[in-house]
Motif scaffolding. Structure first.
Motif, short mmCIF file in Angstrom:
data_model
loop_
_atom_site.label_atom_id
_atom_site.label_comp_id
_atom_site.label_asym_id
_atom_site.label_seq_id
_atom_site.Cartn_x
_atom_site.Cartn_y
_atom_site.Cartn_z
N TYR A 82 -8.14 95.26 139.86
CA TYR A 82 -7.03 95.04 138.95
C TYR A 82 -7.13 96.02 137.78
O TYR A 82 -8.13 96.73 137.64
CB TYR A 82 -7.06 93.60 138.41
N SER A 83 -6.12 96.02 136.94
CA SER A 83 -6.13 96.91 135.77
C SER A 83 -6.38 96.16 134.47
O SER A 83 -6.66 96.78 133.45
CB SER A 83 -4.80 97.67 135.68
N ASN A 86 -8.21 89.73 134.58
CA ASN A 86 -7.97 89.49 136.00
C ASN A 86 -9.21 89.81 136.83
O ASN A 86 -9.55 89.11 137.79
CB ASN A 86 -6.79 90.33 136.49
N CYS A 108 -11.53 87.02 139.07
CA CYS A 108 -11.80 87.16 140.51
C CYS A 108 -13.29 87.33 140.79
O CYS A 108 -13.76 86.96 141.87
CB CYS A 108 -10.98 88.30 141.08
N ASN A 125 -7.87 103.00 136.72
CA ASN A 125 -8.09 101.59 137.06
C ASN A 125 -9.53 101.35 137.54
O ASN A 125 -10.16 100.35 137.17
CB ASN A 125 -7.12 101.14 138.14
N GLN A 179 -12.47 98.76 136.23
CA GLN A 179 -13.15 97.83 137.13
C GLN A 179 -14.67 98.01 137.09
O GLN A 179 -15.42 97.04 137.04
CB GLN A 179 -12.61 98.05 138.56
N SER A 211 2.05 88.91 135.03
CA SER A 211 0.74 88.32 134.77
C SER A 211 0.87 86.82 134.56
O SER A 211 1.95 86.32 134.22
CB SER A 211 0.10 88.97 133.53
N HIS A 225 -1.13 86.03 143.08
CA HIS A 225 -2.58 86.10 143.00
C HIS A 225 -3.23 84.77 142.58
O HIS A 225 -4.41 84.76 142.25
CB HIS A 225 -2.98 87.22 142.03
N GLU A 238 0.01 93.97 134.49
CA GLU A 238 -0.96 94.24 135.54
C GLU A 238 -0.37 95.31 136.47
O GLU A 238 0.67 95.10 137.08
CB GLU A 238 -1.29 92.97 136.32
N ASN A 242 -1.69 96.60 139.23
CA ASN A 242 -2.02 96.46 140.65
C ASN A 242 -1.42 95.19 141.22
O ASN A 242 -2.12 94.26 141.61
CB ASN A 242 -3.54 96.48 140.86
#
Length: 446
Positions: free
Chosen positions: A79-80, A84, A88, A134, A138, A379, A400, A442, A444
């Motif tokens: 994700y960016s 988020n 996850c 991105n 991450q 989002s 998501h 977001e 992605n």
């Protein structure tokens, strides 16, 4: 035996076959995976057994149209937005140790059927810089993501046509897919075993207490509190009221209409109560096809430069995938009928270009499901409403919610019981951002 005599505090179990209890500490509107995760975490935070009475209200216990069970079941860290990614990461660890959380002594161990094959994002020349940016985000959050050049990509996945691909990223751990139905039932079974009430019905209205207050500048502001939740029982004219302390709107694609019951979006323009919850149902198609010469066991969940995606389904040459339509192509949401021409005209050409062997695929089945799509910034909306002081949101996940559900449930339970986020600060997703115009975009979204 005296505990069972009339007048004692004993009550016969927690599952209500008919009417829900007439009062509760927390009423959760929506019995999808988000709602049941919140219920589970609320009970996990109890100081002692049965300290909190929690009721989950769901209108369709067959889940025939539920977003949870119509999901493709993916989980990723690519994700960016850092929040988020963190959610996850928490969820991946939760799924890895799921029996420690959701195991029930009298039931078999939970097999989430997790397939750790990762997500593979492909970027064109125009999107390469953004993909690299991105991945930097991450990696700073501790995600194991590898960048691949077209040559490396072709070597690793010889079945892939790398034309038009400038860069790719692949998740090396904590990414893949799992069975959504198993996770939903695991949350539900555990929550019920801990004393959560399950009620089959549809929330039709709220009873509100409203008080007018004045600011230092003399402006009048109405603050409300939900006193009761009115539930229509299925196949009946009968309805019942649940007096409550807190309400959670986890109604997914239909959460905007639930918010309106509390007056949200019905006030004067440019006022806080004039701002509606910007979550709408969006219909998305998933197609299942067979291709005996398709990618093998090393096949990840691939997201093409065009937005088309697919993943392997089992080991028999079956795959599933789809493509989000453009704004002009958005389908009618009145039903869950599948547009098969959309696959032939929009999805298949993109897949066949990227995986040449897919030129001879054969579609076997398909289904459609709803995204609880946040049209403001894609989002989630997580937190309490500023003017309805006991109404909390957990919605707007834009496809998501399943993979973020373990973390979201914990966060909402913290907010309700502790008054603040503790494990992961999700303040960026509060309702206030709609009034202030602060988008949490977001990048992605699939």
């Amino acid at each position: 035996m005296k505990d069972f005599l009339p007048g004692s505090s004993w009550h016969p179990g927690h599952v209500t076959e008919g009417l829900p209890p007439d009062h509760a500490d927390v009423v959760i509107v929506g019995g999808g995976v988000i709602g049941w995760s919140i219920a589970f975490w609320l009970k996990m935070k109890e100081p002692q057994r049965n300290a909190y009475r929690v009721v989950v209200v769901e209108k369709d216990l067959k889940y025939s149209k539920a977003s949870t069970v119509l999901s493709v079941g993916g989980i990723r860290q690519q994700y960016s937005i850092p929040e988020n990614i963190k959610m996850c990461q928490f969820s991946a660890n939760f799924l890895r140790t799921i029996n420690q959380y959701l195991g029930v002594v009298t039931q078999p161990p939970i097999d989430i059927q997790f397939n750790p094959s990762g997500y593979l994002f492909l970027a064109s020349e125009d999107g390469a810089a953004l993909l690299e940016e991105n991945v930097g985000i991450q990696r700073r959050e501790g995600a194991e993501i590898s960048l691949l050049s077209p040559a490396q990509l072709k070597k690793k996945y010889p079945w892939l046509n790398t034309e038009g691909v400038a860069l790719a990223s692949i998740g090396l751990e904590n990414e893949g897919w799992f069975d959504p139905w198993t996770l939903l039932n695991a949350f539900r079974n555990k929550a019920i075993s801990l004393g959560v009430y399950q009620s089959c019905g549809e929330v039709k209205s709220f009873d509100l207490y409203t008080e007018e207050l004045r600011t230092h500048d003399g402006d009048r502001i109405n603050f409300s509190r939900i006193k009761g939740v009115n539930v229509q029982m299925p196949d009946s004219i009968e309805s019942t009221k649940i007096e409550c302390g807190f309400v959670v709107n986890a109604a997914g694609a239909w959460s905007s209409s639930v918010a309106e019951m509390a007056g949200i979006g019905t006030g004067p323009p440019h006022s806080m109560l004039g701002i509606r919850l910007p979550v709408e149902p969006k219909k998305r198609y998933v197609y299942v096809w067979h291709c005996p010469d398709g990618p093998g066991l090393e096949c990840p969940l691939l997201i093409d430069t065009t937005g088309a995606y697919f993943r392997r389904e089992g080991v028999g040459g079956n795959y599933l995938g789809g493509l989000s339509p453009t704004e002009e192509e958005e389908p009618d949401i009145q039903d869950l009928e599948v547009d098969h021409e959309f696959f032939q005209d929009k999805v298949w050409p993109k897949l066949a270009h990227r995986v040449p062997n897919f030129q001879s695929l054969k579609v076997k089945s398909s289904w459609a499901g709803y995204y609880d799509y946040n049209i403001f910034d894609q989002s989630p909306v997580i937190g309490v409403h500023p003017l309805v002081e006991n109404l909390y949101f957990a919605t707007g996940f834009s496809g998501h919610g399943l993979q973020q559900s373990p973390a979201v449930g914990q966060a909402l339970a913290e907010l309700i019981i502790d008054g603040k986020f503790k494990a992961i600060d999700l303040s960026i997703f509060s309702f206030n951002r709609f009034f202030k115009g602060n988008k949490a975009v977001e990048r992605n979204i699939i």
